[in-house]
Design an enzyme around this catalytic site. Structure first.
Site, PDB file in Angstrom:
ATOM      1  N   GLU A 143       0.853  -1.192   0.000  1.00 28.35           N
ATOM      2  CA  GLU A 143       0.000   0.000   0.000  1.00 28.35           C
ATOM      3  C   GLU A 143       0.891   1.245   0.000  1.00 28.35           C
ATOM      4  O   GLU A 143       1.951   1.266   0.638  1.00 28.35           O
ATOM      5  CB  GLU A 143      -0.867  -0.015   1.257  1.00 28.35           C
ATOM      6  CG  GLU A 143      -1.758   1.203   1.436  1.00 28.35           C
ATOM      7  CD  GLU A 143      -2.431   1.242   2.807  1.00 28.35           C
ATOM      8  OE1 GLU A 143      -3.509   1.837   2.912  1.00 28.35           O
ATOM      9  OE2 GLU A 143      -1.857   0.677   3.767  1.00 28.35           O
ATOM     10  N   LYS A 179      -9.941  -0.313  -2.136  1.00 29.62           N
ATOM     11  CA  LYS A 179     -10.175  -0.578  -0.712  1.00 29.62           C
ATOM     12  C   LYS A 179     -11.624  -0.281  -0.347  1.00 29.62           C
ATOM     13  O   LYS A 179     -12.125   0.816  -0.601  1.00 29.62           O
ATOM     14  CB  LYS A 179      -9.222   0.274   0.133  1.00 29.62           C
ATOM     15  CG  LYS A 179      -9.274  -0.029   1.626  1.00 29.62           C
ATOM     16  CD  LYS A 179      -8.236   0.791   2.375  1.00 29.62           C
ATOM     17  CE  LYS A 179      -8.218   0.444   3.858  1.00 29.62           C
ATOM     18  NZ  LYS A 179      -7.203   1.232   4.594  1.00 29.62           N
ATOM     19  N   CYS A 188      -4.456  -2.998   4.216  1.00 25.29           N
ATOM     20  CA  CYS A 188      -4.207  -2.495   5.566  1.00 25.29           C
ATOM     21  C   CYS A 188      -5.181  -3.066   6.592  1.00 25.29           C
ATOM     22  O   CYS A 188      -5.293  -4.282   6.733  1.00 25.29           O
ATOM     23  CB  CYS A 188      -4.209  -0.967   5.551  1.00 25.29           C
ATOM     24  SG  CYS A 188      -3.367  -0.238   6.979  1.00 25.29           S
TER      25      CYS A 188
END
Length: 542
Positions: free
Chosen positions: A299, A363, A414
């Site tokens: 990321e 995401k 994440c």
């Protein structure tokens, strides 16, 4: 009627009246001094924190929860809630200390307080649950229900610190393959509540010899059941290999500096990953490492939008052509509209129509107060640092896997790894390799990275997939389907790892049952709450 016989009834009546009075006050019997229990709540919360990485002394989580439910017994729901709150603060403040490294004490404290409120709810209900038949079972289900709630609310929830994430090395971790993280948490809680019940059963003061013998048998039965459950995970078969394999390369490029301004030199971060990939390509050409089938970047490896900046796209294409295989790039992309998107995009080698950017994953759960600011005007009064997020990230809507040669990559970004459904969705879409792209630069040299790694390892077990956590600064790791680590990196270093991993497609039982175990256990907790409130109401009327 004898005087002795007459004297027994008033005693019983008085006891019942006192119990009813206690129920009307929110109590359930003797209370005792509060101060020692508050000290106990602090100590048990600290023990719970020590069960998680970086210490990872996972049996302390069992001890801490057993202590909490014992502290709440016979205290009434108000005192129980206070004890749960104190326990929660003592737990979450050290556990989440990484959240305040660069933003200060107040945001860190407010996050810990928010999570502690869920444990206050647990403590208040636990005080009522103790008088139910099968109290340990209801108390364990209640824990699962509370974890389910705080994984969803507010702002989509924050599942950090769930019992299942203490460590993937626990004897209970293999149960994740049967019922996911909720089953691991429930069985862990049940072990704790059974041990708490055993402590109570072991008290034999003022009992006859026959009653003592019964109590001892009961205590031994509770302890034996707790031990059997605690070892149950050892009976779960570990995932095997696969005829299909892939060689995976993991590139951790590092950043110029830690902190909230890690991306102030965005071009330097991108070049770090390009240069690390160039080193990998040279090692491939000299035969030092096997040629990978795919390369994984983390990321934020390109916070320059490669779809709008030709120089960024050229750097990525050069790295991809140099290594000769697709690279999964973590990029920040402009749009749609006034928003930003946090994207994992497959970049393909070559010069023709099939080269360059391909499939992408956006995401789906941007981090509140990190990637978007809810209630921005109010949040600004808490911390001026909210203006470091001038544009909100938007949530992706599409669940998909990313084709990368042999691999069908199930990508999450994440903190998404902490959410059961987000990981399950991409695996169910056909992912045979689970990848967690992350950026830990904003948390400095703290335990956040290793806490996240523990979650990632649990996910590998839960879904029976080889799993890669790839970070800008570490900890990055390549993980087998049984949760064991093939290789990992240190914090704030440049590193490259290469390993062959199995590409499994078999679904675990946890994949098949989905969220049903959590739903069933939460329903059991609600049933317990109804029964406990009804019992308290009857005592109040008596």
């Amino acid at each position: 009627m004898s005087k002795a016989a007459m004297g027994t009834r008033p005693s019983w009546t008085t006891g019942r009246a006192l119990a009813a009075q206690a129920a009307r006050r929110g109590g359930d019997g003797p209370r005792g001094p509060l101060a020692p229990r508050l000290v106990g709540a602090v100590l048990s919360g600290l023990l719970a924190a020590a069960a998680f990485p970086p210490y990872g002394i996972w049996p302390l989580a069992i001890v801490a929860l057993a202590a909490l439910v014992l502290l709440c017994r016979r205290q009434g729901w108000r005192r129980g809630a206070l004890l749960g709150l104190v326990h929660g603060l003592a737990f979450f403040l050290p556990l989440l200390s990484w959240s305040g490294v660069y933003v200060g004490f107040l945001p860190w404290f407010l996050l810990a307080l928010l999570e502690a409120l869920f444990l206050a709810a647990y403590g208040g209900a636990a005080a009522l649950f103790w008088r139910l038949p099968l109290a340990p079972l209801f108390l364990a289900a209640l824990w699962t229900g509370v974890e389910a709630a705080r994984s969803r609310i507010p702002f989509g929830g924050f599942p950090w610190g769930r019992l299942a994430f203490t460590s993937p090395d626990t004897t209970l971790a293999p149960l994740a393959a049967l019922g996911g993280a909720p089953l691991v948490g429930f069985v862990s809680a049940l072990v704790a509540t059974l041990l708490a019940a055993a402590v109570l059963s072991s008290r034999t003061d003022a009992l006859s010899s026959s009653q003592r013998r019964k109590r001892r048998r009961s205590t031994l039965g509770l302890v034996a059941t707790a031990l059997a459950l605690g070892l149950a995970g050892l009976l779960v078969p570990t995932p095997g290999g696969s005829a299909r394999t892939a060689v995976v390369a993991v590139v951790q490029g590092n950043v110029p500096q830690a902190g909230l301004d890690f991306n102030s030199e965005r071009e330097r971060v991108l070049k770090n990953h390009v240069e690390a990939t160039a080193s990998l390509a040279e090692q491939i050409r000299t035969g030092e490492v096997a040629k990978p089938d795919l390369v994984l970047w983390p990321e934020n490896s390109s916070d320059i939008d490669p779809f709008r900046d030709p120089s960024a796209a050229a750097l990525i294409q050069h790295a991809t052509n140099d290594v000769g295989v697709p690279i999964l790039v973590g990029a920040v992309v402009d749009g749609p509209g006034r928003y930003l998107s946090n994207v994992g995009v497959v970049w393909r080698p070559g010069t023709g129509a099939g080269s360059g950017p391909g499939a992408r994953y956006v995401k789906r759960h941007p981090a509140p107060f990190g990637e978007y600011i809810p209630l921005r005007s109010i949040a600004r009064k808490v911390s001026k640092k909210v203006d470091l997020v001038p544009r909100d990230f938007i949530a992706g809507k599409t669940v998909r896997t990313l084709p990368m040669g042999k691999a069908s990559v199930a990508d999450v970004i994440c903190f998404e790894v902490a959410y059961d459904g987000l990981v399950r969705d991409v695996v169910e879409k056909g992912g045979n390799l689970l990848v967690v792209q992350t950026n830990n630069a904003t948390f400095g040299h703290t335990a956040e990275a290793v806490q996240q790694l523990a979650m990632t390892r649990v996910r590998a077990i839960e879904h029976g997939r080889a799993t890669v956590q790839v970070s800008t600064v570490g900890v990055s790791a390549i993980i087998r389907p049984d949760g064991s680590v093939v290789d990992d990196t240190k914090l704030f270093t440049r590193d490259v790892m290469v390993a062959r991993v199995p590409l499994r497609t078999a679904r675990t039982l946890a994949d098949r049952v989905g969220s049903w175990p959590e739903a069933a256990l939460s329903a059991l907790a609600l049933l317990g709450l109804v029964l406990a409130v009804a019992r308290r109401s009857r005592m109040s009327v008596a």
